[in-house]
Design a protein around this motif. Structure first.
Motif, short mmCIF file in Angstrom:
data_model
loop_
_atom_site.label_atom_id
_atom_site.label_comp_id
_atom_site.label_asym_id
_atom_site.label_seq_id
_atom_site.Cartn_x
_atom_site.Cartn_y
_atom_site.Cartn_z
N SER A 283 79.16 93.85 -48.29
CA SER A 283 78.16 94.92 -48.43
C SER A 283 78.76 96.15 -49.10
CB SER A 283 77.58 95.28 -47.06
OG SER A 283 78.52 95.98 -46.26
N LYS A 284 80.04 96.40 -48.85
CA LYS A 284 80.69 97.57 -49.45
C LYS A 284 80.82 97.39 -50.95
CE LYS A 284 83.26 98.25 -45.16
NZ LYS A 284 84.59 98.18 -44.49
N GLU A 285 81.05 96.13 -51.38
CA GLU A 285 81.11 95.86 -52.82
C GLU A 285 79.78 96.13 -53.50
OE1 GLU A 285 82.67 91.99 -53.74
OE2 GLU A 285 84.07 92.05 -52.05
N PHE A 286 78.68 95.91 -52.73
CA PHE A 286 77.34 96.15 -53.28
C PHE A 286 76.88 97.59 -53.09
CE2 PHE A 286 76.81 91.44 -52.40
CZ PHE A 286 76.78 91.07 -53.74
N GLY A 287 77.75 98.45 -52.56
CA GLY A 287 77.41 99.87 -52.42
C GLY A 287 76.57 100.21 -51.22
N ALA A 288 76.54 99.33 -50.21
CA ALA A 288 75.74 99.58 -49.01
C ALA A 288 76.57 100.29 -47.96
CB ALA A 288 75.21 98.26 -48.45
N ASN A 289 75.96 101.26 -47.27
CA ASN A 289 76.65 101.88 -46.14
C ASN A 289 76.34 101.10 -44.86
OD1 ASN A 289 74.17 102.79 -45.02
ND2 ASN A 289 74.26 104.70 -46.20
N GLU A 290 76.84 101.56 -43.73
CA GLU A 290 76.68 100.82 -42.47
C GLU A 290 75.21 100.65 -42.08
OE1 GLU A 290 79.10 103.45 -40.17
OE2 GLU A 290 80.78 102.03 -40.13
N TYR A 291 74.43 101.70 -42.29
CA TYR A 291 73.01 101.62 -41.92
C TYR A 291 72.24 100.72 -42.89
CZ TYR A 291 74.36 105.50 -38.95
OH TYR A 291 74.99 106.28 -38.01
N ASP A 292 72.63 100.75 -44.16
CA ASP A 292 72.03 99.83 -45.13
C ASP A 292 72.31 98.38 -44.73
OD1 ASP A 292 71.28 102.05 -46.61
OD2 ASP A 292 72.96 101.88 -48.01
N PHE A 293 73.53 98.13 -44.26
CA PHE A 293 73.90 96.78 -43.83
C PHE A 293 73.02 96.32 -42.69
CE2 PHE A 293 76.75 93.94 -41.29
CZ PHE A 293 76.77 92.88 -42.20
N LEU A 294 72.80 97.20 -41.71
CA LEU A 294 71.96 96.84 -40.57
C LEU A 294 70.51 96.62 -41.01
CD1 LEU A 294 72.10 96.37 -37.52
CD2 LEU A 294 71.62 98.80 -37.17
N ALA A 295 70.01 97.47 -41.89
CA ALA A 295 68.64 97.30 -42.40
C ALA A 295 68.51 95.98 -43.15
CB ALA A 295 68.27 98.47 -43.32
N THR A 296 69.55 95.58 -43.86
CA THR A 296 69.52 94.32 -44.61
C THR A 296 69.58 93.13 -43.66
OG1 THR A 296 70.64 95.46 -46.44
CG2 THR A 296 70.60 93.05 -46.51
N LEU A 297 70.27 93.25 -42.55
CA LEU A 297 70.27 92.19 -41.53
C LEU A 297 68.88 92.02 -40.93
CD1 LEU A 297 73.62 92.88 -39.62
CD2 LEU A 297 73.14 90.97 -41.17
N VAL A 298 68.16 93.11 -40.71
CA VAL A 298 66.77 93.03 -40.24
C VAL A 298 65.93 92.26 -41.26
CG1 VAL A 298 64.67 94.37 -39.77
CG2 VAL A 298 66.86 95.13 -38.84
N GLU A 299 66.10 92.62 -42.53
CA GLU A 299 65.34 91.96 -43.59
C GLU A 299 65.68 90.48 -43.69
OE1 GLU A 299 62.41 92.59 -46.76
OE2 GLU A 299 62.98 93.54 -44.86
N LEU A 300 66.95 90.15 -43.48
CA LEU A 300 67.37 88.75 -43.52
C LEU A 300 66.62 87.93 -42.48
CD1 LEU A 300 69.43 86.54 -44.51
CD2 LEU A 300 70.85 87.25 -42.56
N THR A 301 66.53 88.43 -41.26
CA THR A 301 65.81 87.71 -40.22
C THR A 301 64.34 87.53 -40.57
OG1 THR A 301 67.33 88.42 -38.46
CG2 THR A 301 65.13 87.75 -37.78
N ALA A 302 63.70 88.60 -41.03
CA ALA A 302 62.28 88.53 -41.36
C ALA A 302 62.03 87.59 -42.54
CB ALA A 302 61.75 89.93 -41.69
N VAL A 303 62.82 87.70 -43.58
CA VAL A 303 62.62 86.89 -44.78
C VAL A 303 62.86 85.40 -44.50
CG1 VAL A 303 63.60 86.36 -47.06
CG2 VAL A 303 63.07 88.72 -46.45
N THR A 304 63.90 85.08 -43.76
CA THR A 304 64.19 83.67 -43.50
C THR A 304 63.13 83.03 -42.62
OG1 THR A 304 65.72 84.35 -41.72
CG2 THR A 304 66.68 83.82 -43.87
N ILE A 305 62.55 83.80 -41.72
CA ILE A 305 61.47 83.27 -40.88
C ILE A 305 60.25 82.93 -41.74
CG2 ILE A 305 59.74 83.94 -39.13
CD1 ILE A 305 62.02 85.42 -37.67
#
Length: 412
Positions: A283-305
């Motif tokens: 995530s750091k390589e993609f320029g995401a901060n810690e909160y962006d990483f957590l928001a992306t994990l939320v999106e991962l769960t929703a999208v995969t469902i």
């Protein structure tokens, strides 16, 4: 699955489990009663009491050590099996007392225990073995009540996935007037896709599978981010501070599990903390901060469902019933993706259809224990992929075993 069987009777039953997140033991006391409707026998389940008994820090540490492949020792597993069994037994006594009953009033305890390993060969999707600990014989000794445990193994022995075991409850209790997705978001997400009551198409059978990470990475990273002060993202306050990183999300979605066709199951054996650390570094390589990483994990769960519904549902999903989710941000993202993929606005909690979301999985294991004592098969083969129907669970006689047998025989 049919409950048409000799020896189906009314019982008080305790259901127990500890899930992938290992937050604590969910314990429920329920009254299960057969109800004959025309020529079919249906079941009525009345929840009498529910509670979650948190694991002590020491027991939780033990469980997480057992999740880690490189830290496993035979002695550790053996010792934990008995120690956790005692905890499950005490949880059963607690819920019986909370409901105002005596252990002698209870016929059966159905305990899932704690899964520490569920071995899946991703090359052929075969589950080769599974291990749950929390010895049911210890529970029977602590409570005096006949205990049924090890529910997964019979299905795995019959070439099934051994999961999701919630399918029998969903099939018997939760069908509606349209295609429904009964989605549990625990540590690992799982879904049962149910045809409507009036669907007579023989090809429209229920299917079930694990959708992928539920809260497992969200809880892990929240603990990491808060240095152990929070076990989960309370009111989604942390994830809302971030923005979804689409490049990171695309990278996560390349995981091979998401491409597998059901039936399929997964767990911490694949979605490990080590994988989470690798994703966080990426995530750091993609320029995401810690909160962006957590928001992306939320999106991962929703999208995969929702993607799983689009790929594998036999019919168009018109309603989603969600359990195991206390994350309002995740619920919002699920609603967003369901609306844009299916035009569906009905993403509801179990409470909307009269089921306690927190107690639902414990009720499943109460039902499974009940069906085992009654000699009724409880694996849904179209969901687990087993070669045939099997009675699930190992029966460990308690001090009431003779009474249970007499009660069962009196109904035959």
């Amino acid at each position: 699955v049919s409950t048409q069987s000799t020896g189906v009777l009314s019982m008080l039953v305790v259901g127990l489990l500890s899930g992938t997140s290992a937050d604590g033991i969910d314990a429920v006391l329920a009254k299960i009663t057969p109800e004959k409707l025309s020529t079919k026998q249906q079941l009525h389940i009345q929840q009498l009491a529910f509670d979650t008994i948190p694991w002590s820090p020491q027991h939780r540490e033990t469980i997480f050590k057992l999740f880690s492949e490189d830290q496993l020792r035979t002695k550790d597993v053996c010792t934990a099996n008995f120690e956790l069994g005692k905890c499950f037994g005490e949880a059963a006594l607690h819920i019986i007392k909370k409901a105002g009953f005596d252990p002698k009033d209870v016929s059966v305890v159905g305990s899932h225990g704690q899964t520490v390993w569920h071995d899946v060969d991703l090359s052929n999707k075969k589950v080769t073995s599974t291990l749950q600990i929390g010895e049911p014989s210890v529970i029977a000794e602590v409570t005096g009540v006949t205990t049924v445990g090890d529910f997964r193994v019979a299905d795995v022995a019959a070439s099934g996935q051994g999961a999701p075991l919630t399918s029998v409850f969903d099939w018997l209790m939760l069908r509606g007037n349209s295609w429904r997705a009964i989605q549990n978001i625990g540590g690992i997400g799982n879904v049962t896709l149910l045809p409507p009551f009036n669907d007579t198409d023989p090809h429209h059978l229920p299917i079930a599978f694990d959708t992928g990470p539920g809260n497992v990475f969200l809880d892990w990273f929240t603990e990491k981010l808060t240095k152990g002060k929070q076990h989960y993202d309370v009111d989604s306050k942390l994830s809302r501070k971030g923005i979804v990183n689409e490049n990171l999300l695309a990278f996560m979605l390349e995981n091979e599990y998401f491409k597998l066709k059901p039936p399929k199951t997964t767990g911490r054996e694949l979605f490990t903390n080590e994988l989470g650390e690798m994703w966080f570094s990426k995530s750091k390589e993609f320029g995401a901060n810690e909160y962006d990483f957590l928001a992306t994990l939320v999106e991962l769960t929703a999208v995969t469902i929702v993607t799983a519904y689009k790929q594998w549902a036999p019919g168009a999903v018109q309603q989603v019933i969600v359990g195991g989710c206390r994350n309002p941000h995740l619920m919002e993202r699920l609603r967003y993706h369901m609306q844009h993929s299916f035009g569906v606005h009905e993403v509801l909690t179990h409470e909307a259809i009269g089921i306690d979301s927190d107690a639902k999985e414990a009720l499943v294991f109460a039902l499974l224990g009940y069906l085992a004592i009654c000699g009724v098969a409880s694996n849904v083969v179209s969901c687990t992929g087993a070669k045939d129907y099997r009675v699930l669970g190992k029966i460990c006689p308690g001090r009431n075993f003779g009474e249970v047998l007499l009660k069962k025989h009196s109904t035959e």
